[in-house]
Design a protein around this motif. Structure first.
Motif, PDB file in Angstrom:
ATOM      1  N   TRP A  79       0.800  -1.220   0.000  1.00  0.00           N
ATOM      2  CA  TRP A  79       0.000   0.000   0.000  1.00  0.00           C
ATOM      3  C   TRP A  79       0.835   1.274   0.000  1.00  0.00           C
ATOM      4  CZ3 TRP A  79       0.963  -3.113   4.178  1.00  0.00           C
ATOM      5  CH2 TRP A  79       1.560  -2.526   5.285  1.00  0.00           C
ATOM      6  N   ARG A  80       2.154   1.135  -0.029  1.00  0.00           N
ATOM      7  CA  ARG A  80       2.986   2.337   0.060  1.00  0.00           C
ATOM      8  C   ARG A  80       3.049   3.131  -1.246  1.00  0.00           C
ATOM      9  NH1 ARG A  80       5.051  -1.150   4.073  1.00  0.00           N
ATOM     10  NH2 ARG A  80       5.687  -2.638   2.463  1.00  0.00           N
ATOM     11  N   SER A  81       2.543   2.549  -2.324  1.00  0.00           N
ATOM     12  CA  SER A  81       2.449   3.285  -3.579  1.00  0.00           C
ATOM     13  C   SER A  81       1.266   2.744  -4.371  1.00  0.00           C
ATOM     14  CB  SER A  81       3.741   3.146  -4.395  1.00  0.00           C
ATOM     15  OG  SER A  81       3.797   1.877  -5.020  1.00  0.00           O
ATOM     16  N   LYS A  82       0.933   3.410  -5.458  1.00  0.00           N
ATOM     17  CA  LYS A  82      -0.198   2.987  -6.278  1.00  0.00           C
ATOM     18  C   LYS A  82       0.155   1.846  -7.225  1.00  0.00           C
ATOM     19  CE  LYS A  82       0.755   6.353  -9.953  1.00  0.00           C
ATOM     20  NZ  LYS A  82       0.233   7.499 -10.743  1.00  0.00           N
ATOM     21  N   TYR A 138      -6.494   1.373   1.093  1.00  0.00           N
ATOM     22  CA  TYR A 138      -6.644   0.732  -0.218  1.00  0.00           C
ATOM     23  C   TYR A 138      -7.491   1.589  -1.162  1.00  0.00           C
ATOM     24  CZ  TYR A 138      -4.930  -3.736   1.748  1.00  0.00           C
ATOM     25  OH  TYR A 138      -4.181  -4.741   2.317  1.00  0.00           O
ATOM     26  N   GLN A 140      -7.989   4.817  -1.148  1.00  0.00           N
ATOM     27  CA  GLN A 140      -7.263   6.012  -1.581  1.00  0.00           C
ATOM     28  C   GLN A 140      -6.225   5.673  -2.645  1.00  0.00           C
ATOM     29  OE1 GLN A 140      -5.793   7.565   2.124  1.00  0.00           O
ATOM     30  NE2 GLN A 140      -7.734   8.517   2.691  1.00  0.00           N
ATOM     31  N   ARG A 141      -5.577   4.530  -2.525  1.00  0.00           N
ATOM     32  CA  ARG A 141      -4.597   4.126  -3.533  1.00  0.00           C
ATOM     33  C   ARG A 141      -5.276   3.793  -4.868  1.00  0.00           C
ATOM     34  NH1 ARG A 141      -1.074   6.569  -1.533  1.00  0.00           N
ATOM     35  NH2 ARG A 141       0.682   5.743  -0.342  1.00  0.00           N
ATOM     36  N   GLU A 144      -5.986   6.971  -6.480  1.00  0.00           N
ATOM     37  CA  GLU A 144      -4.753   7.554  -7.004  1.00  0.00           C
ATOM     38  C   GLU A 144      -4.345   6.883  -8.317  1.00  0.00           C
ATOM     39  OE1 GLU A 144      -0.058   8.104  -5.621  1.00  0.00           O
ATOM     40  OE2 GLU A 144      -1.559   7.345  -4.197  1.00  0.00           O
TER      41      GLU A 144
END
Length: 760
Positions: A79-82, A138, A140-141, A144
């Protein structure tokens, strides 16, 4: 509300031509093998993907696949990036986002807010593979990654956070998760109906913002629909007009005309006075039509700062959970209104069979190789037979999620699944580990009158007594057990789901069948407490019912020639519990020669009635106002530790604390080595703690890790150390939230190593 369409009656989506996938794909390579250029729907989940009907992503994924959609799975993404959320490309219709079978916060933290370092829903039990508040992160990603793709959130975490809710971990009231997640829609409960309807409409070109009539959904809207009646429930005392709200109505005179309508029946009947929104006091709610009325709750901003208003909202919420009479709920969040549609219509038996008859592989996705997923290992030989629970225990979230109307599968469907499990699941040796669900013995139990059921607002069908309209005939369950045992290749059928013993005692033949054939030495049941104070706040029966069941259990065990024992479970630090209550429980435990293992304090899960008690120190089971009953609530670390210590009165580590508490309570007479005293006196030169070893006169009871010694019946039998088989867990998707942490296990002695059965 939209009319109900049976799950198997939707026209198939064009992609039906691709057929059924062995596993729902988790990678582009798998999609290529299936000949897919894209996914229609992508499910993002915080659990490892197990293609089994006890795992939410599999149930929803297979239900959508049966409608003809191409469904992909993104399980436990980074989850640290899209980037991980773009692994399968852009979905054609929508993202479905869930935290998994458990609330991510309950999964991550103990009841004492300590971080766990394991995760039963992750390969090799590895912790840290999902974020805190996974639904929010999740979602929000996903936004994004593909800003214009609709996002639908669901599962237990979203379901229990659909309104403004008390958050135990931050000790504050938070907004609806729909607000924080920036998703387009929330589905709650077992969401097959809602999710299939959403998919069908999106596939036909309907915009998700226009889907306002689907049961079991929540969304934000900027103004109220025309022609609806608003029921004012924004105050806890005398109902009055709704406070001025930012642009909710087009006609500013509606307040005055609503007053007129509430006082004058003639004006109420006059069509010339009908406004875009008609406001009536809550006392007239019973006269309103659920199809075109809604209840306005106090706003998030109000309940955030007023615990009594929060308790009031909890009471209203729990009275609006019956699909037969529930109204829509509205709660302002800033400049927007959160609209919560009534609960979904329960699935019919035919629809339940349809859901459970999909092409489940009943094993984890091959991508996990030989890694063990503990949650799967616990349920791989179990079978779900029903959904829902009408018990109404205030500390439990099952009713808030699945509802209190029981949805049962057909006998044929259940027996067919046992045969399938026997034939395809690796390692099956003939033992069915459980036939159950949220409870063991509510299969096919229902209200005797459908009209009464649809109009009822009782939070429990069994408290304070069993409703006279509730059927208690367990014969369908008894017959199911017998037929399951008769299946070729089945050697034993265990019952590991929680037993409602207050219902079971109404059918002695069921108890006889259970005790004779389905208890492997121990049966776990949950009286929860011995004292009326906490029991009334839990909505649990008194100890008289426990004693009645105990007598029946021992009688039938003796007739069967089996040495079997009950394992009672109790909750410590529950709202409504005083120190004196815990002392009396400890004395009961000692008198009955019980010693506890793995004690847990009450865990305030979102939306539960007991959580509202914990936060507000008011009782939402009764009418709430600023002068209503104050509920004693153990909140401080010291008091919660003390309540735990009473349950483990035999542990030397707790003796100093208990001695100090007993003296403060004026019960120093319980300090000493006498039969009726609770803890020994402190002796000079004697090491009490930590880890001191002392003799225990009477029944000696060890933990599940070191084995269980025998109960003495005139002859001595050496204790036998053995591993016990695990009880069933995670029955229906999302059933575990708010449950597993709240109990304290008692280990009575017996002659041979046990196979555990369930509790509730």
């Amino acid at each position: 509300m939209t009319s109900v369409t049976s799950l198997y009656s939707y026209p198939k989506y064009w992609a039906e031509c691709y057929g059924t996938s062995p596993f729902l794909p988790m990678s582009r390579a798998e999609m290529d093998e299936l000949g897919w250029d894209s996914c229609d729907i992508i499910i993002v989940t915080g659990d490892a993907y197990v293609d089994h009907p006890s795992f939410g992503m599999a149930v929803i994924g297979r239900a959508l696949e049966a409608q003809g959609y191409r469904v992909g799975i993104i399980a436990q993404p980074d989850w640290r990036s899209k980037d991980a959320f773009m692994e399968l490309g852009e979905p054609n219709l929508f993202f479905g986002v869930a935290a998994g079978n458990m609330d991510s916060m309950i999964n991550r933290y103990t009841a004492d807010r300590r971080m766990r370092h394991d995760d039963a829903y992750t390969p090799d039990n590895e912790g840290g593979k999902r974020p805190d508040r996974a639904v929010t992160v999740y979602s929000q990603r996903c936004k994004e990654a593909y800003k214009h793709v609709p996002i639908v959130i669901g599962g237990i975490e979203a379901s229990l956070r659909r309104l403004a809710h008390y958050d135990y971990w931050s000790d504050e009231v938070r907004r609806s998760v729909l607000h924080d997640a920036t998703a387009d829609m929330l589905v709650y409960g077992n969401a097959e109906r809602a999710i299939c309807e959403i998919a069908n409409r999106l596939s036909r070109g309907t915009i998700i913002d226009e889907m306002t009539d689907i049961r079991g959904t929540a969304f934000f809207r900027n103004k109220m629909p025309e022609g609806w009646q608003e029921i004012d429930s924004t105050r806890v005392d005398t109902p009055g007009k709704v406070e001025k709200h930012i642009s909710p109505y087009q006609d500013s005179s509606s307040d005055n005309k609503a007053k007129k309508a509430s006082c004058n029946k003639e004006a109420e009947a006059d069509s010339s006075d009908v406004q875009a929104v008609k406001i009536v006091p809550s006392v007239e709610a019973v006269k309103s039509d659920p199809e075109n009325s809604y209840i306005r709750l106090p706003s998030y901003e109000k309940v955030r700062n007023d615990p009594v208003l929060y308790a009031h909202v909890s009471r209203i919420f729990h009275r609006e959970t019956n699909p037969g009479n529930a109204r829509a709920l509205v709660q302002a969040h800033g400049q927007r209104d959160l609209w919560l549609n009534p609960p979904p219509i329960p699935l019919t038996t035919e629809e339940m069979d349809w859901v459970f008859d999909f092409n489940y592989q009943r094993v984890p996705h091959p991508a996990y190789g030989d890694a063990k997923i503990p949650a799967y290992e616990m349920i791989r030989f179990s079978v779900n037979i029903m959904r829902g629970c009408f018990g109404g225990c205030t500390f439990c979230s099952i009713t808030e999620h699945e509802g209190r109307i029981i949805q049962s599968r057909s006998e044929g469907s259940i027996l067919k699944e046992i045969e399938t499990m026997r034939d395809i699941v690796p390692g099956f040796t003939g033992t069915v580990s459980d036939l159950g669900g949220p409870t063991a013995n509510m299969y096919r139990l229902s209200c005797k009158d459908k009209k009464i059921e649809e109009s009822c607002r009782r939070p429990s069908c069994v408290y304070p007594t069993i409703c006279k309209n509730m059927g208690t005939d367990h014969s369908p369950t008894t017959q199911l057990y017998r037929k399951a045992r008769a299946i070729k290749g089945v050697k034993r059928v265990a019952i590991a789901s929680g037993l409602r013993y207050d219902l079971a005692v109404e059918d002695p033949e069921y108890v006889r069948e259970l005790v004779t054939h389905h208890v492997g030495g121990y049966l776990k049941i949950a009286p929860e407490h011995t004292e009326d104070g906490p029991l009334t706040k839990m909505m649990k029966p008194g100890m008289g019912t426990y004693e009645r069941f105990k007598q029946m259990f021992e009688k039938f065990s003796k007739e069967a020639g089996k040495e079997q024992y009950l394992i009672p479970y109790f909750i410590s630090a529950h709202p409504g519990t005083r120190n004196e209550d815990m002392l009396n429980l400890a004395l009961w435990l000692k008198a009955n020669k019980f010693r506890l293992d793995q004690v847990q304090n009450f865990y305030p899960s979102p939306m539960a009635s007991a959580t509202a008690m914990y936060h507000s120190e008011r009782n939402p089971l009764k009418k709430v106002d600023y002068k209503s009953e104050h509920v004693a609530t153990p909140k401080t670390k010291a008091q919660r530790q003390l309540h735990k210590a009473f349950l483990r009165y035999h542990d030397p580590d707790n003796w100093d604390m208990l001695r100090a508490a007993l003296k403060k309570m004026g019960r120093a007479d319980l300090i000493g080595s006498g039969k009726h005293q609770l803890v020994p006196e402190e002796q000079k030169g004697r090491r009490d703690a930590p880890g001191a070893k002392t003799k225990f006169k009477g029944q000696r009871v060890l933990t599940q890790h070191t084995g269980l010694p025998p109960r003495h019946h005139g002859k001595k039998v050496k204790p036998k150390t053995s591993k016990s088989s695990s009880a069933s867990a995670g029955k229906a998707a999302g059933n575990t939230a708010g449950k597993s942490e709240n109990k304290s296990a008692i280990k009575p002695a017996r002659k041979r190593a046990p196979v555990k059965s369930g509790r509730r």
